[in-house]
Design a protein around this motif. Sequence first.
Motif, mmCIF file in Angstrom:
data_model
loop_
_atom_site.group_PDB
_atom_site.id
_atom_site.type_symbol
_atom_site.label_atom_id
_atom_site.label_comp_id
_atom_site.label_asym_id
_atom_site.label_seq_id
_atom_site.Cartn_x
_atom_site.Cartn_y
_atom_site.Cartn_z
ATOM 1 N N THR A 97 0.845 -1.131 -0.094
ATOM 2 C CA THR A 97 0.008 -0.102 0.101
ATOM 3 C C THR A 97 0.751 1.232 -0.142
ATOM 4 O O THR A 97 0.445 2.179 -0.633
ATOM 5 C CB THR A 97 -0.998 0.024 1.298
ATOM 6 N N MET A 98 2.009 1.387 0.984
ATOM 7 C CA MET A 98 2.868 2.417 0.878
ATOM 8 C C MET A 98 3.429 2.547 -0.469
ATOM 9 O O MET A 98 3.544 3.691 -0.931
ATOM 10 C CB MET A 98 3.853 2.429 2.100
ATOM 11 N N ALA A 99 4.104 1.477 -1.019
ATOM 12 C CA ALA A 99 4.616 1.552 -2.460
ATOM 13 C C ALA A 99 3.785 2.291 -3.337
ATOM 14 O O ALA A 99 4.056 2.811 -4.228
ATOM 15 C CB ALA A 99 5.249 0.202 -2.752
ATOM 16 N N GLU A 100 2.575 1.723 -3.584
ATOM 17 C CA GLU A 100 1.544 1.847 -4.339
ATOM 18 C C GLU A 100 1.064 3.508 -4.194
ATOM 19 O O GLU A 100 0.930 4.121 -5.201
ATOM 20 C CB GLU A 100 0.305 0.988 -4.348
ATOM 21 N N GLU A 101 0.959 3.714 -3.007
ATOM 22 C CA GLU A 101 0.550 5.383 -2.726
ATOM 23 C C GLU A 101 1.735 6.237 -2.999
ATOM 24 O O GLU A 101 1.479 7.424 -2.748
ATOM 25 C CB GLU A 101 -0.029 5.302 -1.360
ATOM 26 N N GLY A 102 2.971 5.834 -3.281
ATOM 27 C CA GLY A 102 3.871 6.717 -3.847
ATOM 28 C C GLY A 102 4.744 7.204 -2.847
ATOM 29 O O GLY A 102 5.607 8.118 -3.239
ATOM 30 N N PHE A 103 5.021 6.447 -1.619
ATOM 31 C CA PHE A 103 6.046 6.583 -0.696
ATOM 32 C C PHE A 103 7.498 6.246 -1.418
ATOM 33 O O PHE A 103 7.739 5.380 -2.211
ATOM 34 C CB PHE A 103 6.063 5.575 0.383
ATOM 35 N N ASP A 104 8.527 7.206 -1.350
ATOM 36 C CA ASP A 104 9.755 7.113 -1.616
ATOM 37 C C ASP A 104 10.596 5.993 -0.937
ATOM 38 O O ASP A 104 11.467 5.306 -1.502
ATOM 39 C CB ASP A 104 10.396 8.444 -1.962
ATOM 40 N N VAL A 105 10.359 6.241 0.164
ATOM 41 C CA VAL A 105 11.139 5.273 1.024
ATOM 42 C C VAL A 105 10.092 4.547 2.048
ATOM 43 O O VAL A 105 9.439 5.040 2.759
ATOM 44 C CB VAL A 105 12.309 5.963 2.115
ATOM 45 N N VAL A 106 10.324 3.045 2.246
ATOM 46 C CA VAL A 106 9.361 2.273 3.076
ATOM 47 C C VAL A 106 10.220 1.556 4.114
ATOM 48 O O VAL A 106 11.209 0.746 3.655
ATOM 49 C CB VAL A 106 8.593 1.222 2.222
ATOM 50 N N ILE A 107 10.010 1.797 5.330
ATOM 51 C CA ILE A 107 10.849 1.204 6.549
ATOM 52 C C ILE A 107 10.057 0.361 7.254
ATOM 53 O O ILE A 107 9.041 0.608 7.546
ATOM 54 C CB ILE A 107 11.454 2.153 7.273
ATOM 55 N N ALA A 108 10.428 -0.940 7.202
ATOM 56 C CA ALA A 108 9.718 -2.134 8.090
ATOM 57 C C ALA A 108 10.683 -2.257 9.521
ATOM 58 O O ALA A 108 11.964 -2.562 9.262
ATOM 59 C CB ALA A 108 9.809 -3.532 7.397
ATOM 60 N N VAL A 109 10.335 -2.208 10.685
ATOM 61 C CA VAL A 109 10.695 -2.487 11.635
ATOM 62 C C VAL A 109 10.333 -3.848 12.259
ATOM 63 O O VAL A 109 9.265 -4.006 12.836
ATOM 64 C CB VAL A 109 10.155 -1.560 12.749
ATOM 65 N N GLY A 110 11.632 -4.753 12.297
ATOM 66 C CA GLY A 110 11.422 -5.964 12.735
ATOM 67 C C GLY A 110 11.526 -7.099 11.756
ATOM 68 O O GLY A 110 11.203 -7.230 10.627
ATOM 69 N N PHE A 111 12.118 -8.024 12.066
ATOM 70 C CA PHE A 111 12.432 -9.395 11.546
ATOM 71 C C PHE A 111 11.280 -10.035 10.953
ATOM 72 O O PHE A 111 11.156 -10.627 9.816
ATOM 73 C CB PHE A 111 13.416 -10.359 12.314
ATOM 74 N N ALA A 112 10.090 -9.783 11.262
ATOM 75 C CA ALA A 112 8.632 -10.468 10.740
ATOM 76 C C ALA A 112 8.553 -9.787 9.542
ATOM 77 O O ALA A 112 7.865 -10.623 8.910
ATOM 78 C CB ALA A 112 7.770 -10.146 11.956
#
Length: 349
Positions: A97-112
């Motif tokens: 969703t973030m990528a599709e909505e145009g975010f330039d950088v997407v950060i995921a917190v955690g190994f999961a």
Amino acid sequence: MKRSNAVRFAAVAAAGVLALTACDSAAEEGGDGGGEESASALQVGLAYDVGGRGDRSFNDSAYRGLSQAAEELGVETTDFEPSDGEADSAKEQRLATMAEEGFDVVIAVGFAYAEPLQTVAAEYPDVHFAIVDSEIEGMDNVTSLVFAEEQASFLAGAAAALTTEEDHVGFIGGVETPLIHKFEAGYVAGAEHVNEDVDVEIDYLSQPPDMSGFSDPAKGRELAQAQYDRGADVIYHAAGASGNGVLEAAVTNDFTFIGVDSDQYENAEENQKPHVLTSAIKQVDVAVFELIKAASEGGVEGGIQRFDLADGGVDYTQSNEEAISPIQDELEEIKQQIIDGEIEVPTKP
């Protein structure tokens, strides 16, 4: 050392509705009328791990880095909360969703997020992704931010052994995974480095795929109480938001607490502060901020970035000066020995 069977809890099925909160940002003043700066700003999205914001630990550290980027760099930031017991498909949808909505950088917190992120990053090569606490190789648009948790935990174990009055300390892990094993291994090694006869209690709140061990303060309190009843008078946790329950037990029973990831002395209530000896921190906030800064300057790179004692990426805190000062010289000596390679810290129990 003592190892009791992990406390197991039933996993909560199905993912919930995506929760989202906007970070404060100078670039977002005035809502839709943010002006030219808002329109041209880098857009950064951050997805929290189990427990979300308010854990006084891992997620809150990531939020501090995101907030700093919003305030100092003028980037547009949005953060996303997880749902309890959610499936990988929910994580994948959140990132997509973030990528599709145009975010330039997407950060995921955690190994999961490791598998969901790899799937989504392959589908959106023009978006730069980052993940905290998981090593992903071979993807140019993915940066892995990983830490030597075992080194900071070694210092936590040394601090515990130097301050225990019963030669009996405890470790509480949130979920028994290879990552949390690094905390356990470092802590036990540090305690035994100071006192080879120290007794170490080891317990985990849940087993994979049940991730509730990172978000259950009540169970954290219950398990800390059990360790205290068995004789532990210093307890270190690597259990995310569940650690808040460990601290509550420390106050109730007047034992010593060692925090994790963030400086939990600074985040504690006033009546809790005297019980917080130190925290084994990792600078997730710094890593997140520096990654966003590099992206804003057009210089973010894929690959693995490692942070350890030598570069200040992990450390122990000294905020409770009264408690830590009597043992600080010894901890500093051990810290330097780790940096110099004279002490090799294990990563597995």
